[in-house]
Design an enzyme around this catalytic site. Sequence first.
Site, PDB file in Angstrom:
ATOM      1  CB  THR A 304      40.452  34.911  41.013  1.00  0.00           C
ATOM      2  OG1 THR A 304      39.603  36.027  40.558  1.00  0.00           O
ATOM      3  CG2 THR A 304      41.218  34.523  42.027  1.00  0.00           C
ATOM      4  CB  CYS A 305      38.095  32.570  36.391  1.00  0.00           C
ATOM      5  SG  CYS A 305      39.400  30.496  36.728  1.00  0.00           S
ATOM      6  CG  ASP A 306      34.666  37.226  40.312  1.00  0.00           C
ATOM      7  OD1 ASP A 306      34.232  38.180  39.316  1.00  0.00           O
ATOM      8  OD2 ASP A 306      33.971  36.416  40.734  1.00  0.00           O
TER       9      ASP A 306
END
Length: 367
Positions: A304-306
């Site tokens: 994910t982009c986290d």
Amino acid sequence: MNASPRLELDLSVVQTSYVTFRDAFPHVEPAYAIKANPHPDVLALLAGLGASADLASVGELDACLLAGVEPRRMTWGNPVKKASDVRAAVAAGVSRFTTDSAADVDLLAREAPGAAVTVRLAVDDDGSATPFAGKFGVPPEEAAALLCRARDVGLRPHGLGFHPGSQQTDPSSWCRGIASARRAVALSGVAVEELNLGGGFPTRHGAGRVPTLWEIAAAIDAELGDWRPHLVAEPGRALVADAGVLVAEVVLVTERAGRRWVYLDVGRYQGLAETEGEMIVYRLRCPGHPDAAPRGPVVLAGPTCDGDDVLYRRADVQLPLDLAPGDVVEFLGAGAYTSSYASVGFNGLPPLPTVITTLPTPERTPD
């Protein structure tokens, strides 16, 4: 080939783990901690084997009822609950509740008059991978007062309980809990009938040794001495962890600041929440790569982009040097706290699917 990521769950291992737990603790009522893995087939299997259930929500109550768990075998272990939760449990026939505050005792008196109440003690949970950090439980002096309050408002002060923290590797933690329970009994003058030993029973993660169930049972038995209340335990991880393999796919391998990074199609938000703080370090397997193949350290990250979606930076995670996109990485011992933790759509990624690999027919344990 099945989609990746996925959790492959072998129910024959769940059955074996349950039998092993009963062998190690023959005089203990096992109340499965539903939160570990609430898959309907897991619940139905354990219900058929005669297991009780540790509930924390109406959703878990409904799941247990559908799976065939008898209400008399259910305990509501969450000391934080709404009036509507208690009403739903009472309507279903649940009569055992855990508490740790005066306000909750009064709530139970209003909504579940005459119910059996277990007061949760706060215990030193050093040695656990995920301690509770004071979120639940009270010291023996306050527990004694709550037992008396429960009696005075028409409830049955049925028991005392504690939880030594998840993935507890120090058997003496259960001993400390038992000692606190003894003190609460002495201070209250209430003859409690039940002692809940909580969960925390560990399984093998990483390279460190964990105590066997028999070692923990021996420590508990020695601490109990001649005190023999009805014993309850809440195993979760110990029953389902080893039954699960989380199958992931390599998406990217690259170098960043002199370190090799491996990105998978599964991460913290798709079921690997217990890697937060690197609390649980899973054993990893790479099918198609011989065990003797050259390996090297990696930083292991999710898709994910986290920025928090990094599984391991500090742990000594070694993966094959020729690992490439499309290769498979398997997380072993991942049957607990994976699918139940996975998000329902963070970054548009779907929930972690579970694939059942074995469906044994249980022989029901007689009452």
